[in-house]
Design a protein around this motif. Sequence first.
Motif, mmCIF file in Angstrom:
data_model
loop_
_atom_site.group_PDB
_atom_site.id
_atom_site.type_symbol
_atom_site.label_atom_id
_atom_site.label_comp_id
_atom_site.label_asym_id
_atom_site.label_seq_id
_atom_site.Cartn_x
_atom_site.Cartn_y
_atom_site.Cartn_z
ATOM 1 N N PRO A 194 0.797 -1.235 0.000
ATOM 2 C CA PRO A 194 0.000 0.000 0.000
ATOM 3 C C PRO A 194 0.827 1.283 0.000
ATOM 4 O O PRO A 194 0.307 2.337 -0.343
ATOM 5 C CB PRO A 194 -0.807 -0.107 1.302
ATOM 6 C CG PRO A 194 0.047 -0.945 2.201
ATOM 7 C CD PRO A 194 0.698 -1.947 1.290
ATOM 8 N N THR A 195 2.120 1.220 0.381
ATOM 9 C CA THR A 195 2.909 2.451 0.497
ATOM 10 C C THR A 195 3.585 2.859 -0.811
ATOM 11 O O THR A 195 4.159 3.946 -0.879
ATOM 12 C CB THR A 195 3.981 2.309 1.598
ATOM 13 O OG1 THR A 195 4.891 1.260 1.250
ATOM 14 C CG2 THR A 195 3.344 1.986 2.934
ATOM 15 N N ASN A 196 3.548 1.989 -1.835
ATOM 16 C CA ASN A 196 4.110 2.385 -3.133
ATOM 17 C C ASN A 196 3.362 3.615 -3.664
ATOM 18 O O ASN A 196 2.135 3.688 -3.572
ATOM 19 C CB ASN A 196 3.994 1.248 -4.146
ATOM 20 C CG ASN A 196 5.036 0.165 -3.920
ATOM 21 O OD1 ASN A 196 5.856 0.253 -3.003
ATOM 22 N ND2 ASN A 196 5.004 -0.864 -4.744
ATOM 23 N N HIS A 197 4.104 4.566 -4.196
ATOM 24 C CA HIS A 197 3.564 5.794 -4.795
ATOM 25 C C HIS A 197 3.061 6.798 -3.738
ATOM 26 O O HIS A 197 2.385 7.766 -4.086
ATOM 27 C CB HIS A 197 2.436 5.502 -5.804
ATOM 28 C CG HIS A 197 2.826 4.530 -6.865
ATOM 29 N ND1 HIS A 197 3.727 4.849 -7.857
ATOM 30 C CD2 HIS A 197 2.458 3.247 -7.086
ATOM 31 C CE1 HIS A 197 3.884 3.810 -8.652
ATOM 32 N NE2 HIS A 197 3.131 2.820 -8.201
ATOM 33 N N LEU A 198 3.376 6.554 -2.467
ATOM 34 C CA LEU A 198 3.032 7.526 -1.430
ATOM 35 C C LEU A 198 4.303 8.228 -0.980
ATOM 36 O O LEU A 198 5.353 7.601 -0.850
ATOM 37 C CB LEU A 198 2.387 6.835 -0.219
ATOM 38 C CG LEU A 198 1.124 6.002 -0.455
ATOM 39 C CD1 LEU A 198 0.595 5.497 0.881
ATOM 40 C CD2 LEU A 198 0.059 6.804 -1.176
ATOM 41 N N ASP A 199 4.205 9.547 -0.710
ATOM 42 C CA ASP A 199 5.374 10.222 -0.157
ATOM 43 C C ASP A 199 5.418 9.961 1.352
ATOM 44 O O ASP A 199 4.533 9.319 1.922
ATOM 45 C CB ASP A 199 5.377 11.719 -0.488
ATOM 46 C CG ASP A 199 4.197 12.481 0.119
ATOM 47 O OD1 ASP A 199 3.702 12.071 1.189
ATOM 48 O OD2 ASP A 199 3.777 13.499 -0.462
ATOM 49 N N VAL A 200 6.468 10.435 2.005
ATOM 50 C CA VAL A 200 6.699 10.091 3.407
ATOM 51 C C VAL A 200 5.569 10.566 4.306
ATOM 52 O O VAL A 200 5.132 9.840 5.213
ATOM 53 C CB VAL A 200 8.050 10.689 3.883
ATOM 54 C CG1 VAL A 200 8.216 10.495 5.387
ATOM 55 C CG2 VAL A 200 9.196 10.027 3.143
ATOM 56 N N ASP A 201 5.063 11.777 4.062
ATOM 57 C CA ASP A 201 3.966 12.291 4.891
ATOM 58 C C ASP A 201 2.738 11.390 4.783
ATOM 59 O O ASP A 201 2.067 11.107 5.786
ATOM 60 C CB ASP A 201 3.599 13.721 4.470
ATOM 61 C CG ASP A 201 4.684 14.721 4.839
ATOM 62 O OD1 ASP A 201 5.420 14.450 5.809
ATOM 63 O OD2 ASP A 201 4.799 15.755 4.165
ATOM 64 N N MET A 202 2.431 10.936 3.559
ATOM 65 C CA MET A 202 1.282 10.050 3.369
ATOM 66 C C MET A 202 1.498 8.703 4.052
ATOM 67 O O MET A 202 0.573 8.152 4.663
ATOM 68 C CB MET A 202 1.038 9.821 1.871
ATOM 69 C CG MET A 202 0.654 11.057 1.074
ATOM 70 S SD MET A 202 0.426 10.596 -0.665
ATOM 71 C CE MET A 202 0.625 12.197 -1.456
ATOM 72 N N VAL A 203 2.708 8.164 3.926
ATOM 73 C CA VAL A 203 3.017 6.871 4.552
ATOM 74 C C VAL A 203 2.850 6.963 6.067
ATOM 75 O O VAL A 203 2.248 6.084 6.699
ATOM 76 C CB VAL A 203 4.449 6.412 4.194
ATOM 77 C CG1 VAL A 203 4.840 5.192 5.030
ATOM 78 C CG2 VAL A 203 4.548 6.082 2.708
ATOM 79 N N GLU A 204 3.368 8.044 6.659
ATOM 80 C CA GLU A 204 3.269 8.194 8.110
ATOM 81 C C GLU A 204 1.811 8.382 8.543
ATOM 82 O O GLU A 204 1.403 7.864 9.586
ATOM 83 C CB GLU A 204 4.137 9.368 8.566
ATOM 84 C CG GLU A 204 5.626 9.063 8.431
ATOM 85 C CD GLU A 204 6.510 10.211 8.883
ATOM 86 O OE1 GLU A 204 5.996 11.341 9.015
ATOM 87 O OE2 GLU A 204 7.710 9.983 9.093
ATOM 88 N N LYS A 362 8.754 16.001 -2.045
ATOM 89 C CA LYS A 362 7.439 15.621 -2.552
ATOM 90 C C LYS A 362 7.518 15.245 -4.025
ATOM 91 O O LYS A 362 8.437 15.654 -4.744
ATOM 92 C CB LYS A 362 6.451 16.771 -2.347
ATOM 93 C CG LYS A 362 6.188 17.085 -0.884
ATOM 94 C CD LYS A 362 5.212 18.239 -0.721
ATOM 95 C CE LYS A 362 4.962 18.540 0.755
ATOM 96 N NZ LYS A 362 4.035 19.681 0.950
ATOM 97 N N ASN A 363 6.547 14.467 -4.477
ATOM 98 C CA ASN A 363 6.478 14.091 -5.891
ATOM 99 C C ASN A 363 6.352 15.341 -6.753
ATOM 100 O O ASN A 363 5.588 16.247 -6.443
ATOM 101 C CB ASN A 363 5.276 13.166 -6.137
ATOM 102 C CG ASN A 363 5.420 11.835 -5.430
ATOM 103 O OD1 ASN A 363 6.529 11.370 -5.203
ATOM 104 N ND2 ASN A 363 4.300 11.222 -5.081
#
Length: 637
Positions: A194-204, A362-363
């Motif tokens: 699920p964490t693929n294509h998410l930046d660090v803020d989104m993952v956290e 960020k992306n």
Amino acid sequence: MHLSKITQSKYIMNYISAENLTKSYGVKTLFKDITFHINEGDKIAIVAKNGSGKSTLLKILMGKEIADSGTVTINKDIQVVLFDQEIDFEGELNVEEFMMTLDSAPIMALKNYHHALISENPDDMDKALNEMEVHEAWDLENEMSQILSQLKITDLTSKMKTLSGGQIKRVALAKLLVETRAQHRHTLLIMDEPTNHLDVDMVEWLENYLSKAMVTLLLVTHDRYFLDAVCDIIWEIEDFNMYVHNGSYGTYLENKIIREDNMNSTIDKAQNLYRKELEWMRRQPKARTTKSKSRQSDFYETEKVAKTDTRKEKLELDFEMKRLGTKILELHDIGKSYGDNLLLKDFSYQFQRGEKVGIVGKNGAGKSTLLNIIQGLEPYDSGSIETGETIKFGYFSQKGLKYKEDQRVIDFIKDISENFPLANGRTISASQFLRLFLFDDQTQYSPISKLSGGEKRRLHLMYVLYQNPNFLIFDEPTNDLDLPTLTVLENFLLQFQGSLIIVSHDRYFMDRIVDHVLAFEGDGIIKDFVGNFSEYREKKSQEQNKKVVAPVVETPKKIETVVSSPTVVTRKLSFKEQQELKEIDKEIPKLEKQRAEILEKLNNETDYGKIAVYSKDLETIAEKLQALEMRWLELQD
């Protein structure tokens, strides 16, 4: 395979039970006779090498694949929801319409409410408001908005077909979380990377959301910080078997070491017995008595154990790469824009020999653009670049591998070279190098087209490394790589003597490898931070939490430098603290000795009852040691 439903338990609800599952594709066995259970509230992570059957197992539980043998029993009162790598959607729908395709009572209540707003019919509105109350849809609408916002999905009118791959993945993730929240029945949430294509803020944010949510979860992820924060059970699939570990990723690693040590001990004993039995077998006449036939049968079982190869080839390569000269890579006042989008503003940096630099941001901030500029794959608007004459780049990009469908793995690598050079004139073969990166002999002689997606990523990685570059550039190398491969890659990079640039959202990977961070903060601003990724994040968090805002001062610096140097406040220890420090200094060696003694016992023990006791003792001692070491550091500071 038999598939059935069972009724809800009076106590902790059992969601799924599987007995003796076996699955093969042709001659390749994925797993054999594995048994497991999923109960309400479990949060489980699956750890396995790519190609070992992780995704296949998930599909079997979803009913999309059928096991060769065994039974899967699914509770009739639960719903199984899958977040897959492949996202199905209708391109003409906009984001909001896609989100509202969910089939649940609260979602239907929301649809009716929105329809009543448009129709302005009082009867429709009364009915819709009543449905909103009954199905608690007000809370769901608020939560849907929060989830979309956290995943940076702001334009709900955009059509799905116009979104990038990463945006589609985030919208699908939002829909899945809303669907799980909307279901009043019990739900098993299955998530594949699920964490693929998410930046660090989104993952956290996602790990915080899932760790607190009252949800039953089965998860495949390569993100070890995410795994530790969310899951407390680990299923390990290896050598066709499943091993269940209760606890953290660290607990899993300890258990795995203990199991391998015990297996090696068993193999050593079997090899000694095998030699004696082999001598006896050779002396026997062709006509066998019943007694000798029984012994012969035992011999073949002993032979099977004795010939088991559990040895993991250690990644201790003394590289013979092309020597780096005095000048490595220098960037002077580099500028780059796309229209009004400023990516690099007067960026200057001088790379050093052996430096391991992590690039974060960020992306769309310009990270991949900088990698392309460095390699001459993309022009820059202003500035200059000086590249050392001895530099040989190795680039692992996100685009994937180009290959002939029918080409075998071993031939693909041999096309580069038959051997990989080591120091002192030594070499290892292409096959040996492939084994270092977990390609067994059978897989080496398979067509590349038969590999799983993760195995192709691993081969792409091998292709880059086997060309023996002295300056590595990795753009999101951890996506779709399994944890065993990541461990091998990390060990490789830690020994790598050349220069290295990594763009990655994997916090664990970055913390272990990089010693320097370049942070893309938007509008062409890049901050230079000495330290690992977590230290950078902590520093950034401290700056954001400051109550007093210092006045902005214009400076002529080309790049802002932030050095990790916390303020030191010197305080003399009290008499009591000094005595405590002395006691800790005495206690730590004692505990380390006890730990070594228990490990020695584990290495020579085959009784599983005793192994369990020793393992528990080892865990207790490890916890005591950790507490003492933390206290020792506090007193020293």
